[in-house]
Design a protein around this motif. Structure first.
Motif, PDB file in Angstrom:
ATOM      1  N   ILE A  12      35.567  50.072  41.439  1.00 28.61           N
ATOM      2  CA  ILE A  12      36.398  48.959  40.975  1.00 28.61           C
ATOM      3  C   ILE A  12      36.324  47.801  41.962  1.00 28.61           C
ATOM      4  CG2 ILE A  12      38.791  48.204  40.602  1.00 28.61           C
ATOM      5  CD1 ILE A  12      39.284  50.968  39.326  1.00 28.61           C
ATOM      6  N   ASP A  13      36.370  48.102  43.255  1.00 28.48           N
ATOM      7  CA  ASP A  13      36.301  47.057  44.280  1.00 28.48           C
ATOM      8  C   ASP A  13      34.977  46.301  44.194  1.00 28.48           C
ATOM      9  OD1 ASP A  13      37.319  45.637  46.600  1.00 28.48           O
ATOM     10  OD2 ASP A  13      35.783  46.731  47.737  1.00 28.48           O
ATOM     11  N   THR A  14      33.886  47.036  44.026  1.00 29.23           N
ATOM     12  CA  THR A  14      32.566  46.399  43.917  1.00 29.23           C
ATOM     13  C   THR A  14      32.493  45.511  42.684  1.00 29.23           C
ATOM     14  OG1 THR A  14      31.537  48.278  45.030  1.00 29.23           O
ATOM     15  CG2 THR A  14      30.084  46.853  43.744  1.00 29.23           C
ATOM     16  N   ARG A  15      32.957  46.014  41.555  1.00 31.97           N
ATOM     17  CA  ARG A  15      32.934  45.224  40.312  1.00 31.97           C
ATOM     18  C   ARG A  15      33.860  44.020  40.416  1.00 31.97           C
ATOM     19  NH1 ARG A  15      28.812  44.970  38.849  1.00 31.97           N
ATOM     20  NH2 ARG A  15      28.432  45.882  40.827  1.00 31.97           N
ATOM     21  N   PHE A  16      35.015  44.203  41.062  1.00 25.75           N
ATOM     22  CA  PHE A  16      35.972  43.108  41.253  1.00 25.75           C
ATOM     23  C   PHE A  16      35.312  41.973  42.032  1.00 25.75           C
ATOM     24  CE2 PHE A  16      39.288  40.916  43.618  1.00 25.75           C
ATOM     25  CZ  PHE A  16      40.208  40.631  42.626  1.00 25.75           C
ATOM     26  N   GLN A  17      34.618  42.322  43.110  1.00 24.02           N
ATOM     27  CA  GLN A  17      33.934  41.310  43.918  1.00 24.02           C
ATOM     28  C   GLN A  17      32.850  40.597  43.122  1.00 24.02           C
ATOM     29  OE1 GLN A  17      32.615  43.152  47.576  1.00 24.02           O
ATOM     30  NE2 GLN A  17      34.655  43.958  48.001  1.00 24.02           N
ATOM     31  N   SER A  18      32.102  41.351  42.338  1.00 22.39           N
ATOM     32  CA  SER A  18      31.043  40.770  41.513  1.00 22.39           C
ATOM     33  C   SER A  18      31.616  39.809  40.473  1.00 22.39           C
ATOM     34  CB  SER A  18      30.265  41.888  40.825  1.00 22.39           C
ATOM     35  OG  SER A  18      29.301  41.369  39.958  1.00 22.39           O
ATOM     36  N   ILE A  19      32.675  40.234  39.800  1.00 19.86           N
ATOM     37  CA  ILE A  19      33.312  39.385  38.785  1.00 19.86           C
ATOM     38  C   ILE A  19      33.882  38.124  39.426  1.00 19.86           C
ATOM     39  CG2 ILE A  19      35.292  39.248  37.211  1.00 19.86           C
ATOM     40  CD1 ILE A  19      34.738  42.206  36.515  1.00 19.86           C
ATOM     41  N   THR A  20      34.480  38.262  40.598  1.00 21.04           N
ATOM     42  CA  THR A  20      35.058  37.104  41.288  1.00 21.04           C
ATOM     43  C   THR A  20      33.978  36.073  41.594  1.00 21.04           C
ATOM     44  OG1 THR A  20      36.853  38.413  42.207  1.00 21.04           O
ATOM     45  CG2 THR A  20      36.323  36.370  43.346  1.00 21.04           C
ATOM     46  N   SER A  42      38.164  36.795  33.524  1.00 18.87           N
ATOM     47  CA  SER A  42      39.260  36.608  34.472  1.00 18.87           C
ATOM     48  C   SER A  42      40.390  37.605  34.234  1.00 18.87           C
ATOM     49  CB  SER A  42      39.793  35.177  34.361  1.00 18.87           C
ATOM     50  OG  SER A  42      40.845  34.964  35.264  1.00 18.87           O
ATOM     51  N   VAL A  43      40.750  37.801  32.979  1.00 16.48           N
ATOM     52  CA  VAL A  43      41.812  38.748  32.633  1.00 16.48           C
ATOM     53  C   VAL A  43      41.381  40.175  32.989  1.00 16.48           C
ATOM     54  CG1 VAL A  43      43.079  39.748  30.681  1.00 16.48           C
ATOM     55  CG2 VAL A  43      42.820  37.275  30.856  1.00 16.48           C
ATOM     56  N   THR A  44      40.112  40.488  32.736  1.00 17.61           N
ATOM     57  CA  THR A  44      39.589  41.810  33.077  1.00 17.61           C
ATOM     58  C   THR A  44      39.628  42.031  34.582  1.00 17.61           C
ATOM     59  OG1 THR A  44      38.174  41.808  31.126  1.00 17.61           O
ATOM     60  CG2 THR A  44      37.587  43.336  32.888  1.00 17.61           C
ATOM     61  N   ARG A  45      39.261  41.023  35.342  1.00 15.09           N
ATOM     62  CA  ARG A  45      39.318  41.113  36.808  1.00 15.09           C
ATOM     63  C   ARG A  45      40.741  41.424  37.256  1.00 15.09           C
ATOM     64  NH1 ARG A  45      39.029  35.799  40.223  1.00 15.09           N
ATOM     65  NH2 ARG A  45      40.859  35.594  38.949  1.00 15.09           N
ATOM     66  N   ASP A  46      41.710  40.720  36.690  1.00 12.90           N
ATOM     67  CA  ASP A  46      43.106  40.957  37.053  1.00 12.90           C
ATOM     68  C   ASP A  46      43.553  42.368  36.675  1.00 12.90           C
ATOM     69  OD1 ASP A  46      43.099  38.355  37.960  1.00 12.90           O
ATOM     70  OD2 ASP A  46      44.176  37.545  36.227  1.00 12.90           O
ATOM     71  N   ALA A  47      43.082  42.860  35.537  1.00  9.96           N
ATOM     72  CA  ALA A  47      43.418  44.223  35.113  1.00  9.96           C
ATOM     73  C   ALA A  47      42.812  45.251  36.063  1.00  9.96           C
ATOM     74  CB  ALA A  47      42.937  44.478  33.681  1.00  9.96           C
ATOM     75  N   LEU A  48      41.581  45.026  36.496  1.00 11.48           N
ATOM     76  CA  LEU A  48      40.950  45.930  37.462  1.00 11.48           C
ATOM     77  C   LEU A  48      41.751  45.972  38.762  1.00 11.48           C
ATOM     78  CD1 LEU A  48      37.162  45.094  37.003  1.00 11.48           C
ATOM     79  CD2 LEU A  48      38.287  47.256  36.483  1.00 11.48           C
TER      80      LEU A  48
END
Length: 72
Positions: A12-20, A42-48
């Motif tokens: 999740i952390d890796t995907r969060f950084q990628s999405i950001t 953006s909403v998905t990032r916040d949900a993660l």
């Protein structure tokens, strides 16, 4: 279970950084569809982030119980 949660948090952390990083790129196309997808990301990032925070709390509580020898 704890190892699975910790591995999931890493993913999740890796995907969060990628999405950001994607969200930091300015939009050059003013299509409503593109703006909607950008908002969905953006909403998905916040949900993660919310999921990761909840999972982290669970792991921390379990670790505290182990340290103090408490049972549920």
């Amino acid at each position: 279970v704890e190892t699975a949660i910790e591995n999931s948090l890493d993913i999740i952390d890796t995907r969060f950084q990628s999405i950001t990083k994607v969200l930091e790129v300015p939009l050059f196309y003013d299509s409503p569809e593109i703006r909607k997808v950008h908002n969905d990301i953006s909403v998905t990032r916040d949900a993660l982030l919310a999921i990761a925070n909840e999972m982290s709390k669970s792991v921390e509580k379990d670790e505290e119980k182990e340290e103090t020898g408490e049972d549920e």
